[in-house]
Design a protein around this motif. Structure first.
Motif, short mmCIF file in Angstrom:
data_model
loop_
_atom_site.label_atom_id
_atom_site.label_comp_id
_atom_site.label_asym_id
_atom_site.label_seq_id
_atom_site.Cartn_x
_atom_site.Cartn_y
_atom_site.Cartn_z
N UNK A 269 0.86 -1.06 0.08
CA UNK A 269 0.17 -0.17 0.19
C UNK A 269 1.09 1.27 -0.11
N UNK A 270 0.26 2.45 -0.38
CA UNK A 270 0.91 3.66 -0.16
C UNK A 270 0.08 4.51 0.63
N UNK A 271 0.69 5.40 1.43
CA UNK A 271 -0.08 6.37 2.05
C UNK A 271 0.40 7.84 1.43
N UNK A 272 -0.85 8.40 1.22
CA UNK A 272 -0.47 9.91 0.71
C UNK A 272 -0.76 10.99 1.80
N UNK A 273 -0.27 12.02 1.73
CA UNK A 273 -0.53 13.12 2.80
C UNK A 273 -1.16 14.60 1.94
N UNK A 274 -2.56 14.23 1.63
CA UNK A 274 -2.91 15.61 1.16
C UNK A 274 -3.14 16.62 2.02
N UNK A 275 -3.36 17.94 1.63
CA UNK A 275 -3.40 19.10 2.23
C UNK A 275 -4.89 19.33 2.75
N UNK A 276 -5.66 18.32 2.31
CA UNK A 276 -7.16 18.69 2.68
C UNK A 276 -7.75 17.10 3.18
N UNK A 277 -8.21 17.24 4.25
CA UNK A 277 -8.84 15.83 4.77
C UNK A 277 -10.10 15.74 4.63
N UNK A 278 -10.92 14.89 3.92
CA UNK A 278 -12.42 15.05 3.53
C UNK A 278 -13.07 13.74 4.18
N UNK A 279 -12.05 12.89 4.50
CA UNK A 279 -12.88 11.58 5.16
C UNK A 279 -13.54 11.80 6.57
N UNK A 280 -14.82 11.63 6.73
CA UNK A 280 -15.14 12.03 8.16
C UNK A 280 -14.98 10.92 9.27
N UNK A 281 -14.44 9.73 8.73
CA UNK A 281 -13.88 8.72 9.76
C UNK A 281 -12.61 8.81 10.30
N UNK A 282 -11.78 9.92 9.76
CA UNK A 282 -10.61 10.53 10.24
C UNK A 282 -10.67 11.33 11.42
N UNK A 283 -9.89 11.20 12.40
CA UNK A 283 -10.28 12.26 13.61
C UNK A 283 -8.85 13.08 13.45
N UNK A 284 -9.11 14.49 13.25
CA UNK A 284 -8.41 15.55 13.13
C UNK A 284 -8.15 16.38 14.39
N UNK A 285 -7.07 16.35 15.06
CA UNK A 285 -6.74 17.11 16.48
C UNK A 285 -6.10 18.27 15.85
N UNK A 380 -2.66 15.05 13.82
CA UNK A 380 -2.52 15.90 14.75
C UNK A 380 -2.18 17.30 14.04
N UNK A 381 -2.50 18.58 14.12
CA UNK A 381 -2.11 19.49 13.65
C UNK A 381 -1.76 20.73 14.74
N UNK A 382 -0.36 21.12 14.86
CA UNK A 382 0.12 21.92 15.65
C UNK A 382 0.10 23.34 15.33
N UNK A 383 0.32 24.14 16.11
CA UNK A 383 0.45 25.63 15.99
C UNK A 383 1.86 25.95 15.41
N UNK A 384 2.66 25.08 15.69
CA UNK A 384 4.12 25.54 15.19
C UNK A 384 4.49 24.13 14.34
N UNK A 385 5.60 24.23 13.60
CA UNK A 385 6.33 23.34 12.84
C UNK A 385 6.75 22.27 13.84
N UNK A 386 6.61 20.54 13.58
CA UNK A 386 6.91 19.71 14.51
C UNK A 386 8.33 19.58 14.39
N UNK A 387 9.15 19.62 15.33
CA UNK A 387 10.64 19.33 15.42
C UNK A 387 11.00 17.91 15.37
N UNK A 388 10.52 17.07 16.06
CA UNK A 388 10.58 15.71 16.35
C UNK A 388 9.38 14.92 16.92
N UNK A 389 9.33 13.60 16.78
CA UNK A 389 8.60 12.97 17.58
C UNK A 389 9.16 11.51 17.95
N UNK A 390 8.80 10.90 18.88
CA UNK A 390 9.37 9.67 19.47
C UNK A 390 8.19 8.74 20.08
#
Length: 470
Positions: A269-285, A380-390
């Motif tokens: 499979x391949x996962x795309x990263x579109x700028x707009x999310x339209x699927x109502x099943x996706x939780x966007x924080x 998860x959309x932050x107010x600032x650019x994400x530096x790192x996650x772990x």
């Protein structure tokens, strides 16, 4: 959270309990944290912050690293071409390695914790120093690439990328005696990285970003498979194995992650990263920040330097956005080197159930994918650019930092924002989990903050509130 006094931190590590009790250390359940301040190395008890050992090096420290058994600490001083090694069990013992005129650009431990690998300037050679026998081994032609050395998880083998006569090679060494096991050339134009699968059976080799190609080799050097998604465009930017070794995630400059399986090594499979999310099943924080005006009477104690007037404070929490959701995008500068496009970060959860990614031209968002169902689970959309996650090493819990004064945690139950306490703004630039998953270290430019997490039940309860602020 525990806030340490101001220091300049060049590097920092947290170690698990030593395998054998030490007469010089206060408790068998000791967990220690090491940090360096200029030329001093400070080792503290994580639970009490008591200084256990204080070492003085010959020059300013650029890199520190624990041995695998947590009994030795390596301090590298690249400007002087020196490495000093200190023992926690025997503080009076120490070791100094001087590379002399050859210089030093990198230093690391072997998996057994008794050998040190030093890379000289211009990558002329790698010198293997033994702390037990004081013997020295030399490995020629190491390639100067972002990820040119990788060890199997059991510590038995090391793979090294080499460059000879304008051609790429890989050499596999036995770590017990540093004898060459296999040596083979790779079908790459300019090899960029190599990485063993967690089970140590397959070695992934990928080419420069100008050529989309990833090669899979067995331990004996046989080519198992080669994969290329497209041609004539920027190719691979990041690679990550799942802990189960069943999946290989390949992040590309086209903004997609492709998942290869371990049976046929074909894309499933391949996962795309579109700028707009339209699927109502996706939780966007979406992180939201609100300014609060507080009187001194509302505070349990007055902050340092507080006046008599009202105070302005801000609260950060997550809100669930309703679709469609448009994410903040960054227009890349395509006529310059290293454009901010493509999948710059990806990491699997310890149970291989989730994959976290960041698309560099949508820098404020973290994407969490369900690997079992091969679908997007949350954004998860932050107010600032994400530096790192772990990821938490023990459970599917993701820690995120954005360079601000807050730490963000996500789990399948939800997510929360945590304010880092302390005077002034603590800019969290990076983070490091303890192996037990019950604590982590947060690093700013000149401070360290140790964060102790509550029990799983307590955290799950707080996460369900979606916006807990502590």
């Amino acid at each position: 959270m525990v806030y340490l006094s101001p220091v300049y931190v060049a590097d920092m590590c947290i170690l698990p309990r030593p395998r054998s009790p030490s007469p010089h250390l206060p408790a068998s359940e000791l967990r220690a944290q090491a940090s360096c301040v200029q030329y001093r190395l400070v080792v503290r008890d994580v639970n009490t912050l008591q200084i256990l050992q204080l070492y003085t090096c010959l020059d300013q420290i650029q890199h520190i690293e624990w041995s695998a058994d947590s009994l030795f600490i390596l301090c590298a001083m690249y400007k002087r071409g020196l490495v000093q090694v200190w023992s926690l069990e025997q503080p009076e013992w120490h070791c100094k390695i001087d590379e002399g005129s050859a210089g030093l650009v990198a230093s690391c431990w072997s998996p057994d914790g008794r050998h040190i690998l030093n890379t000289t300037e211009f990558h002329l050679r790698i010198t293997v120093w033994s702390l037990c026998t004081k013997s020295v081994s030399y490995i020629k032609y190491p390639k100067a690439c972002p990820q040119g050395i990788t060890f199997t998880r059991d510590g038995r083998y090391m793979a090294l990328a080499e460059r000879r006569d304008c051609k790429d090679y890989v050499s596999i060494f036995v770590c017990s005696d540093w004898q060459l096991l296999r040596h083979f050339d790779t079908d790459t134009q300019d090899l960029t990285g190599i990485e063993w699968a967690p089970n140590g059976c397959v070695l992934a080799v990928w080419d420069t970003c100008l050529e989309y190609k990833i090669l899979l080799y067995s331990l004996d050097g046989r080519l198992l498979s080669a994969y290329s998604a497209y041609e004539w465009s920027l190719g691979i930017k990041s690679v990550a194995w799942s802990p189960s070794s069943q999946f290989l995630a390949v992040g590309s400059y086209d903004g997609k992650v492709r998942i290869l399986n371990h049976v046929t090594w074909k894309m499933i499979t391949e996962f795309g990263h579109p700028a707009t999310i339209n699927n109502p099943k996706i939780v966007v924080y979406k992180e939201a920040e609100k300014s609060l005006q507080l009187g001194l009477g509302c505070l349990s104690f007055p902050p340092p330097g507080a006046g008599a007037g009202p105070l302005l404070s801000s609260e950060s929490k997550y809100e669930i956005a309703s679709v469609p959701v448009s994410l903040q995008t960054l227009k890349p500068v395509t006529d310059r080197a290293n454009p901010k496009i493509g999948i710059g970060m990806l990491a699997f959860s310890p149970d291989s159930y989730f994959l976290a990614t960041r698309n560099d031209n949508i820098p404020n968002a973290v994407w969490v994918w369900d690997i079992q169902k091969l679908r997007l689970f949350a954004v998860l959309e932050q107010l600032s650019p994400v530096r790192t996650f772990q990821w938490d090493p023990q459970q599917p819990r993701l820690a995120i930092c954005t360079g601000g004064s807050r730490l963000y945690l996500w789990s399948p139950a939800g997510c929360m924002s945590v304010q880092v306490p302390g005077e002034g703004d603590f800019a969290v630039l990076s983070l490091c989990w303890h192996l037990s998953g019950d604590s982590m270290a947060l690093l700013s430019k000149d401070h360290v903050c140790l964060c102790f997490l509550e029990t799983e039940a307590a955290v799950s309860t707080a996460c369900r509130q979606l916006g807990g602020h502590t």
